[in-house]
Design a protein around this motif. Sequence first.
Motif, PDB file in Angstrom:
ATOM      1  N   TYR A  75       2.016   0.194   2.961  1.00 55.89           N
ATOM      2  CA  TYR A  75       3.442   0.404   2.684  1.00 55.89           C
ATOM      3  C   TYR A  75       4.180  -0.929   2.703  1.00 55.89           C
ATOM      4  O   TYR A  75       4.962  -1.238   1.785  1.00 55.89           O
ATOM      5  N   PHE A  76       3.939  -1.737   3.718  1.00 51.28           N
ATOM      6  CA  PHE A  76       4.634  -3.023   3.815  1.00 51.28           C
ATOM      7  C   PHE A  76       4.165  -4.016   2.760  1.00 51.28           C
ATOM      8  O   PHE A  76       4.956  -4.830   2.274  1.00 51.28           O
ATOM      9  N   GLN A  77       2.891  -3.934   2.375  1.00 48.27           N
ATOM     10  CA  GLN A  77       2.373  -4.870   1.374  1.00 48.27           C
ATOM     11  C   GLN A  77       2.741  -4.447  -0.050  1.00 48.27           C
ATOM     12  O   GLN A  77       3.230  -5.259  -0.842  1.00 48.27           O
ATOM     13  N   THR A  78       2.497  -3.176  -0.374  1.00 49.08           N
ATOM     14  CA  THR A  78       2.668  -2.718  -1.758  1.00 49.08           C
ATOM     15  C   THR A  78       4.125  -2.491  -2.127  1.00 49.08           C
ATOM     16  O   THR A  78       4.599  -2.960  -3.176  1.00 49.08           O
ATOM     17  N   LEU A  79       4.844  -1.778  -1.280  1.00 53.11           N
ATOM     18  CA  LEU A  79       6.235  -1.448  -1.598  1.00 53.11           C
ATOM     19  C   LEU A  79       7.216  -2.528  -1.167  1.00 53.11           C
ATOM     20  O   LEU A  79       8.234  -2.752  -1.836  1.00 53.11           O
ATOM     21  N   ARG A  80       6.922  -3.201  -0.065  1.00 55.70           N
ATOM     22  CA  ARG A  80       7.878  -4.181   0.452  1.00 55.70           C
ATOM     23  C   ARG A  80       7.513  -5.614   0.095  1.00 55.70           C
ATOM     24  O   ARG A  80       8.319  -6.525   0.310  1.00 55.70           O
ATOM     25  N   GLY A  81       6.302  -5.838  -0.404  1.00 53.93           N
ATOM     26  CA  GLY A  81       5.924  -7.159  -0.895  1.00 53.93           C
ATOM     27  C   GLY A  81       5.507  -8.170   0.145  1.00 53.93           C
ATOM     28  O   GLY A  81       5.478  -9.373  -0.137  1.00 53.93           O
ATOM     29  N   TYR A  82       5.156  -7.739   1.349  1.00 59.13           N
ATOM     30  CA  TYR A  82       4.750  -8.680   2.394  1.00 59.13           C
ATOM     31  C   TYR A  82       3.256  -8.969   2.296  1.00 59.13           C
ATOM     32  O   TYR A  82       2.476  -8.147   1.803  1.00 59.13           O
ATOM     33  N   SER A  83       2.854 -10.128   2.805  1.00 58.27           N
ATOM     34  CA  SER A  83       1.431 -10.466   2.836  1.00 58.27           C
ATOM     35  C   SER A  83       0.730  -9.609   3.894  1.00 58.27           C
ATOM     36  O   SER A  83       1.377  -8.976   4.738  1.00 58.27           O
ATOM     37  N   ALA A  84      -0.612  -9.610   3.860  1.00 51.83           N
ATOM     38  CA  ALA A  84      -1.378  -8.821   4.827  1.00 51.83           C
ATOM     39  C   ALA A  84      -1.090  -9.264   6.252  1.00 51.83           C
ATOM     40  O   ALA A  84      -0.961  -8.441   7.165  1.00 51.83           O
ATOM     41  N   LEU A  85      -0.965 -10.590   6.438  1.00 53.17           N
ATOM     42  CA  LEU A  85      -0.705 -11.104   7.779  1.00 53.17           C
ATOM     43  C   LEU A  85       0.689 -10.722   8.255  1.00 53.17           C
ATOM     44  O   LEU A  85       0.879 -10.286   9.394  1.00 53.17           O
ATOM     45  N   ASN A  86       1.691 -10.857   7.388  1.00 59.08           N
ATOM     46  CA  ASN A  86       3.053 -10.480   7.772  1.00 59.08           C
ATOM     47  C   ASN A  86       3.173  -8.979   8.021  1.00 59.08           C
ATOM     48  O   ASN A  86       3.902  -8.533   8.917  1.00 59.08           O
ATOM     49  N   ALA A  87       2.445  -8.187   7.229  1.00 57.42           N
ATOM     50  CA  ALA A  87       2.440  -6.742   7.456  1.00 57.42           C
ATOM     51  C   ALA A  87       1.856  -6.413   8.825  1.00 57.42           C
ATOM     52  O   ALA A  87       2.344  -5.517   9.526  1.00 57.42           O
ATOM     53  N   ALA A  88       0.823  -7.148   9.208  1.00 55.99           N
ATOM     54  CA  ALA A  88       0.227  -6.928  10.529  1.00 55.99           C
ATOM     55  C   ALA A  88       1.220  -7.260  11.639  1.00 55.99           C
ATOM     56  O   ALA A  88       1.299  -6.557  12.656  1.00 55.99           O
ATOM     57  N   PHE A  89       1.985  -8.327  11.453  1.00 49.68           N
ATOM     58  CA  PHE A  89       3.005  -8.675  12.450  1.00 49.68           C
ATOM     59  C   PHE A  89       4.079  -7.593  12.535  1.00 49.68           C
ATOM     60  O   PHE A  89       4.592  -7.288  13.614  1.00 49.68           O
ATOM     61  N   LEU A  90       4.424  -6.988  11.401  1.00 52.05           N
ATOM     62  CA  LEU A  90       5.434  -5.929  11.400  1.00 52.05           C
ATOM     63  C   LEU A  90       4.945  -4.678  12.124  1.00 52.05           C
ATOM     64  O   LEU A  90       5.764  -3.854  12.568  1.00 52.05           O
ATOM     65  N   LEU A  91       3.640  -4.543  12.276  1.00 52.17           N
ATOM     66  CA  LEU A  91       3.075  -3.381  12.969  1.00 52.17           C
ATOM     67  C   LEU A  91       2.914  -3.607  14.471  1.00 52.17           C
ATOM     68  O   LEU A  91       2.497  -2.688  15.190  1.00 52.17           O
ATOM     69  N   ILE A  92       3.255  -4.787  14.955  1.00 54.10           N
ATOM     70  CA  ILE A  92       3.108  -5.072  16.381  1.00 54.10           C
ATOM     71  C   ILE A  92       3.919  -4.109  17.257  1.00 54.10           C
ATOM     72  O   ILE A  92       3.455  -3.726  18.334  1.00 54.10           O
ATOM     73  N   PRO A  93       5.139  -3.681  16.859  1.00 60.72           N
ATOM     74  CA  PRO A  93       5.858  -2.714  17.714  1.00 60.72           C
ATOM     75  C   PRO A  93       5.049  -1.454  18.011  1.00 60.72           C
ATOM     76  O   PRO A  93       5.143  -0.903  19.111  1.00 60.72           O
ATOM     77  N   GLN A  94       4.258  -0.999  17.056  1.00 62.42           N
ATOM     78  CA  GLN A  94       3.429   0.178  17.319  1.00 62.42           C
ATOM     79  C   GLN A  94       2.397  -0.126  18.400  1.00 62.42           C
ATOM     80  O   GLN A  94       2.168   0.686  19.304  1.00 62.42           O
ATOM     81  N   GLY A  95       1.783  -1.288  18.329  1.00 61.67           N
ATOM     82  CA  GLY A  95       0.834  -1.688  19.362  1.00 61.67           C
ATOM     83  C   GLY A  95       1.499  -1.838  20.711  1.00 61.67           C
ATOM     84  O   GLY A  95       0.926  -1.490  21.751  1.00 61.67           O
ATOM     85  N   ALA A  96       2.734  -2.374  20.719  1.00 66.15           N
ATOM     86  CA  ALA A  96       3.460  -2.533  21.980  1.00 66.15           C
ATOM     87  C   ALA A  96       3.762  -1.169  22.600  1.00 66.15           C
ATOM     88  O   ALA A  96       3.640  -0.985  23.815  1.00 66.15           O
ATOM     89  N   GLY A  97       4.131  -0.204  21.773  1.00 64.76           N
ATOM     90  CA  GLY A  97       4.381   1.145  22.284  1.00 64.76           C
ATOM     91  C   GLY A  97       3.122   1.774  22.856  1.00 64.76           C
ATOM     92  O   GLY A  97       3.159   2.402  23.921  1.00 64.76           O
ATOM     93  N   ALA A  98       2.003   1.592  22.164  1.00 63.79           N
ATOM     94  CA  ALA A  98       0.730   2.137  22.653  1.00 63.79           C
ATOM     95  C   ALA A  98       0.327   1.477  23.962  1.00 63.79           C
ATOM     96  O   ALA A  98      -0.198   2.133  24.869  1.00 63.79           O
ATOM     97  N   LEU A  99       0.577   0.172  24.079  1.00 63.92           N
ATOM     98  CA  LEU A  99       0.246  -0.534  25.315  1.00 63.92           C
ATOM     99  C   LEU A  99       1.087  -0.030  26.476  1.00 63.92           C
ATOM    100  O   LEU A  99       0.577   0.221  27.578  1.00 63.92           O
TER     101      LEU A  99
END
Length: 482
Positions: free
Chosen positions: A305-329
């Motif tokens: 979603y972040f790469q295809t629709l929003r145009g972010y790179s794979a690495l930047n998309a991964a950084f945008l997903l960090i909040p989900q990891g923080a919630g799981a932690l």
Amino acid sequence: MTDTQQGAAPTAPSAQPQSVARLAVALIVGGITSILDTTIVTLGLHTLTQELHTSVSTSQWVSTGYLLALAVAIPFVSWAQARFGGKRLWLFALGLFVVGSALCACAWDIDALIAFRILQGFGGGIMMPLMMTLAMQNVDPSTRTRTMATMSLPAALGPILGPVLAGIVLNWLSWRWLFLINVPLGVLGWILAMLFLVDDRPARGVPRGRLDVVGAVLLAPALAGLLYGLSNTHDTGGFARTDVLLPVIAGALLLAAFVWWALRRSDAALVDLRLLGVRSVCTSSIALLLIGAALFAGNFLLPLYFQTLRGYSALNAAFLLIPQGAGALLARFLAGKLVDRFGPRVIAVAGAVVMAAATVPFALAGVSTSLWYLGVILFIRGLGNGVVFIPIMTVAYVDITRSQMADASAITRISQQLGGAFGTALVAVVLTTAASPAHPAGGFDAAFWWVIAMTAGAALACLVIPGRAEHTTPAAPAPVAQ
């Protein structure tokens, strides 16, 4: 398998808290290498394609080969632990993973890298179920939920630390450091395991169960065929592709043959499927199948979603997903207390409902939806994700003996892997068929609604898991640390 086949030593009084802590530290330090590796390598596939001068389809086998080897290794863990002991098997698996990582860093072409990744996968496939088995076998039943929350920390830390480490490597270091990162951490984990895990090898003269060769010949290729076939649905044609139908059908037939064979062999089978007749194992396996499908499918869609629709790179998309990891932690630190207070069934259902509700905004999101808003939603989704797995995985060990825990770990792990593969395949097909050039967001909308449906199904499955997390007649754990 029976206690005699397991070569189990007589049970001892409950382990001291400091011994359990040492066991947890040794297993977590070693186990996190496999979790981090998956995240880091996935983000580095584009770089590997360029640096090794290969095609995208070929470089994908760096991940596919690893995952297939991981799945094939899981069924052998119970037998190997019974024959060689948990400590020796853990040291072997972690050593194999570290050696495989070092060899990957030395790979001279893409073929060598794929071969060494398969070697890594065998090590990782042994480590994951064995880590949970060793933890559950060696703690008091009253503390299993909190121990499970602790042992699942690597799964929560991976999505947070993985993008950071991948960013460092991809921006300032050689691609070989994608794999060399595992080596010092793995060596440290190996040393800690040597110091803190008790030598639990079977005593001399104790009968050791023989490998179920027929079961291995049936189950290993069955899992490989199912996972390989489902992984090919990402390409045009979906489930109608020949390279999807043939391996999936062959895998399903082999799996059915293994079920027939294992039920005839009883506790001498490669995996004791009679445990599916135990309510705690059966209901947990079903719930993990569905929640695994929802989790893997969501984790497949969100970066796209972040790469295809929003145009972010794979690495930047991964950084945008960090909040989900923080919630799981964060959820890992809350899950134990919540389960102790409300029971595993209530918390599992609540976690699945939170996951489903936090996925709805993505089914309604577009190209201009606020990233801050989506970040908050991802954090909430991570909370649900982190909470839901702990009670489901813990109650799998209710109502079974210590000697049956290795088989229960294999069954639940296989269920989660197969569910994840099917869920990912399903949303990949929906994403492809529902999207159109004029409205590309339509594919994501439909795919996210399927994720919501799978999560809702998991919530329903959680309604029938046991309402308690402790064994009614707990067996005393064996000592875990020297």
